[in-house]
Design a protein around this motif. Structure first.
Motif, PDB file in Angstrom:
ATOM      1  N   ASN A   1       0.696  -0.977  -0.116  1.00  0.00           N
ATOM      2  CA  ASN A   1      -0.074   0.132   0.333  1.00  0.00           C
ATOM      3  C   ASN A   1       0.749   1.272  -0.031  1.00  0.00           C
ATOM      4  O   ASN A   1       0.468   2.551  -0.730  1.00  0.00           O
ATOM      5  CB  ASN A   1      -1.574   0.288   1.117  1.00  0.00           C
ATOM      6  CG  ASN A   1      -2.050  -1.142   1.106  1.00  0.00           C
ATOM      7  OD1 ASN A   1      -2.364  -1.348  -0.124  1.00  0.00           O
ATOM      8  ND2 ASN A   1      -2.803  -1.343   2.667  1.00  0.00           N
TER       9      ASN A   1
ATOM     10  N   VAL B   1       0.738   4.276  -3.066  1.00  0.00           N
ATOM     11  CA  VAL B   1       0.547   5.435  -2.927  1.00  0.00           C
ATOM     12  C   VAL B   1       2.167   6.292  -3.267  1.00  0.00           C
ATOM     13  O   VAL B   1       2.159   7.891  -3.470  1.00  0.00           O
ATOM     14  CB  VAL B   1       0.444   6.018  -1.340  1.00  0.00           C
ATOM     15  CG1 VAL B   1       0.834   7.496  -1.092  1.00  0.00           C
ATOM     16  CG2 VAL B   1      -1.316   5.146  -0.918  1.00  0.00           C
TER      17      VAL B   1
ATOM     18  N   THR C   1       2.532   9.356  -6.491  1.00  0.00           N
ATOM     19  CA  THR C   1       2.745  10.832  -5.949  1.00  0.00           C
ATOM     20  C   THR C   1       4.236  11.419  -6.030  1.00  0.00           C
ATOM     21  O   THR C   1       3.531  12.607  -6.275  1.00  0.00           O
ATOM     22  CB  THR C   1       2.728  10.519  -4.341  1.00  0.00           C
ATOM     23  OG1 THR C   1       0.976  10.087  -4.045  1.00  0.00           O
ATOM     24  CG2 THR C   1       1.944  11.842  -3.918  1.00  0.00           C
TER      25      THR C   1
ATOM     26  N   SER D   1     -12.612  14.465   1.206  1.00  0.00           N
ATOM     27  CA  SER D   1     -12.497  13.478   0.570  1.00  0.00           C
ATOM     28  C   SER D   1     -13.805  12.755   0.493  1.00  0.00           C
ATOM     29  O   SER D   1     -14.642  11.308  -0.397  1.00  0.00           O
ATOM     30  CB  SER D   1     -11.163  12.335   1.608  1.00  0.00           C
ATOM     31  OG  SER D   1     -11.693  12.530   2.762  1.00  0.00           O
TER      32      SER D   1
ATOM     33  N   LEU E   1     -14.336   9.727  -2.205  1.00  0.00           N
ATOM     34  CA  LEU E   1     -12.917   9.430  -1.749  1.00  0.00           C
ATOM     35  C   LEU E   1     -11.988   8.352  -0.549  1.00  0.00           C
ATOM     36  O   LEU E   1     -11.538   8.190  -0.985  1.00  0.00           O
ATOM     37  CB  LEU E   1     -11.348  10.258  -2.893  1.00  0.00           C
ATOM     38  CG  LEU E   1     -12.449  10.167  -4.108  1.00  0.00           C
ATOM     39  CD1 LEU E   1     -11.416  11.162  -4.460  1.00  0.00           C
ATOM     40  CD2 LEU E   1     -12.168   8.908  -5.276  1.00  0.00           C
TER      41      LEU E   1
ATOM     42  N   SER F   1      -9.633   5.414   0.524  1.00  0.00           N
ATOM     43  CA  SER F   1      -9.319   4.382  -0.342  1.00  0.00           C
ATOM     44  C   SER F   1      -7.661   5.168  -0.524  1.00  0.00           C
ATOM     45  O   SER F   1      -7.568   6.240   0.069  1.00  0.00           O
ATOM     46  CB  SER F   1      -9.857   4.764  -1.563  1.00  0.00           C
ATOM     47  OG  SER F   1      -9.939   6.501  -2.441  1.00  0.00           O
TER      48      SER F   1
ATOM     49  N   TYR G   1      -7.229   5.881  -4.216  1.00  0.00           N
ATOM     50  CA  TYR G   1      -6.613   7.415  -4.520  1.00  0.00           C
ATOM     51  C   TYR G   1      -6.698   8.630  -3.395  1.00  0.00           C
ATOM     52  O   TYR G   1      -6.437  10.263  -3.732  1.00  0.00           O
ATOM     53  CB  TYR G   1      -8.007   7.320  -5.265  1.00  0.00           C
ATOM     54  CG  TYR G   1      -8.335   5.989  -5.642  1.00  0.00           C
ATOM     55  CD1 TYR G   1      -6.859   6.004  -7.141  1.00  0.00           C
ATOM     56  CD2 TYR G   1      -9.063   5.175  -5.634  1.00  0.00           C
ATOM     57  CE1 TYR G   1      -7.101   5.888  -7.994  1.00  0.00           C
ATOM     58  CE2 TYR G   1      -8.754   3.895  -6.691  1.00  0.00           C
ATOM     59  CZ  TYR G   1      -7.489   3.961  -7.727  1.00  0.00           C
ATOM     60  OH  TYR G   1      -7.821   2.615  -9.003  1.00  0.00           O
ATOM     61  N   ALA G   2      -7.738   8.667  -2.034  1.00  0.00           N
ATOM     62  CA  ALA G   2      -7.981  10.257  -1.088  1.00  0.00           C
ATOM     63  C   ALA G   2      -6.595  10.881  -1.340  1.00  0.00           C
ATOM     64  O   ALA G   2      -5.898  11.598  -0.652  1.00  0.00           O
ATOM     65  CB  ALA G   2      -9.030   9.462  -0.599  1.00  0.00           C
TER      66      ALA G   2
ATOM     67  N   ILE H   1      -3.783   9.273  -2.131  1.00  0.00           N
ATOM     68  CA  ILE H   1      -2.770   9.852  -3.562  1.00  0.00           C
ATOM     69  C   ILE H   1      -2.826  11.576  -3.775  1.00  0.00           C
ATOM     70  O   ILE H   1      -1.888  12.367  -3.704  1.00  0.00           O
ATOM     71  CB  ILE H   1      -2.479   9.404  -4.794  1.00  0.00           C
ATOM     72  CG1 ILE H   1      -1.991   7.744  -4.576  1.00  0.00           C
ATOM     73  CG2 ILE H   1      -1.913   9.749  -5.830  1.00  0.00           C
ATOM     74  CD1 ILE H   1      -2.300   6.665  -5.496  1.00  0.00           C
ATOM     75  N   GLY H   2      -4.262  12.342  -3.785  1.00  0.00           N
ATOM     76  CA  GLY H   2      -4.831  13.674  -4.195  1.00  0.00           C
ATOM     77  C   GLY H   2      -3.827  14.291  -2.970  1.00  0.00           C
ATOM     78  O   GLY H   2      -4.510  15.011  -3.111  1.00  0.00           O
TER      79      GLY H   2
ATOM     80  N   GLN I   1      -6.422  -0.592   3.463  1.00  0.00           N
ATOM     81  CA  GLN I   1      -5.423   0.201   3.285  1.00  0.00           C
ATOM     82  C   GLN I   1      -4.178   0.901   3.864  1.00  0.00           C
ATOM     83  O   GLN I   1      -4.054   1.289   3.410  1.00  0.00           O
ATOM     84  CB  GLN I   1      -6.870   1.150   2.926  1.00  0.00           C
ATOM     85  CG  GLN I   1      -8.035   0.620   2.539  1.00  0.00           C
ATOM     86  CD  GLN I   1      -7.842   0.138   0.617  1.00  0.00           C
ATOM     87  OE1 GLN I   1      -7.139   0.691   0.120  1.00  0.00           O
ATOM     88  NE2 GLN I   1      -8.448  -1.278   0.442  1.00  0.00           N
TER      89      GLN I   1
END
Length: 302
Positions: free
Chosen positions: A99, A103, A107, A156, A161, A164, A166-167, A169-170, A249
């Protein structure tokens, strides 16, 4: 009868008397003592800094019975890698490490791509309000992240998101791009403008200048910033526990908290998990250590 006097011996104008040991010798001795004191104090500080690392490494290779019977700070009476197996398989470190890499790697790549493009535009072209944009990016990094935990978590959730990767990473991209732009802007601005002017005369457009001229020249800065950002993102804990909830996660840093709760008194397993979590950043540091040192001068005027 005349009296003759013995003539004085001729004097040598170039004759010099040997220098006596004085202030110069005392200064040399003081310099030697200062150098010796510096190396001694630096060696003691290095040993003090390395002592916890050595303790963790030794504890991770001891058995639970050895640690329980003799204590954590005692000399080892056993050698086993069972703590690594428990942390890797039973403690979920394998999934957590995957994980973290899922990430960290995207990123770093996405952040540096966006930051390099923005820094290129702000440093090589006379854009309106470019100084204001740089100050806003820098000011955003000066805000303490604690005051943004609740807004980021709510945002988020609204975007669907939450919980997850993706959240995460954002969030990492959003909070890292500003600093990367500020650093790369200083480096790209120091590149002589004559190089870009020659490329324009040859018919190169902005994209060709960015990909074929500026980015090859900015490779040292990009390498240093990649190593630094990898370390920062991989070791982050705050944003992981803010936007993630499920144990499956969680990245490696957050999983260490669960590992400590699962193996409360099994210090060998906890130490093994800490070694596993630190291994990737150590490898990156050893690979790019000269870029780490060069990164201290990023953005300086050449």
């Amino acid at each position: 009868m005349s009296v003759t006097h013995a003539s004085a011996p001729p004097t040598d104008r170039h004759h010099t008397t040997p220098a006596r040991p004085g202030r110069g010798g005392r200064r040399d001795r003081r310099g030697i003592w200062r150098t010796a004191g510096f190396h001694l104090s630096a060696g003691l500080l290095s040993a003090l800094w390395l002592l916890p690392i050595v303790l963790v490494l030794v504890t991770s290779t001891r058995s639970f019975d050895d640690v329980a019977a003799n204590g954590v700070g005692s000399l080892p009476h056993s050698f086993t890698l069972d703590g690594f197996r428990q942390a890797w398989v039973d403690g979920g470190q394998q999934r957590a490490l995957i994980n973290s890499l899922l990430v960290t790697v995207p990123t770093v790549l996405l952040s540096l791509l966006l930051a390099s493009m923005a820094a290129f535009a702000l440093s090589r072209y006379d854009l309106p309000l470019r100084r204001t944009l740089l100050l806003l990016m820098l000011g955003g990094n000066l805000l303490p992240p604690q005051i943004l935990l609740v807004p980021v978590s709510k945002l988020s959730e609204l975007l669907g998101l939450y919980d997850s990767l993706y959240a995460l990473i954002g969030v990492q991209v959003g909070f890292g791009v500003g600093f990367y732009v500020f650093v790369l802007h200083g480096f790209m601005r120091s590149i002589p403008p004559e190089i870009q002017q020659a490329a324009v005369i040859d018919g190169a457009g902005p994209w060709q200048i960015y990909t074929r001229i500026i980015m090859p020249l900015a490779k040292p800065a990009m390498a240093a910033l990649s190593a630094l950002s990898f370390t920062w993102i991989f070791n982050d804990l705050l944003w992981a526990i803010t936007v993630l909830r499920t144990d499956s996660q969680m990245p490696i840093t957050a999983s260490l908290i669960g590992l400590q709760g699962q193996y409360v008194s099994m210090w060998n397993v906890i130490a093994a998990g800490s070694v596993i979590a630190a291994a990737p950043t150590v490898v990156v540091f050893l690979k790019f250590q000269r870029h780490f040192v060069a990164g201290l001068n990023l953005g300086a005027v050449k």
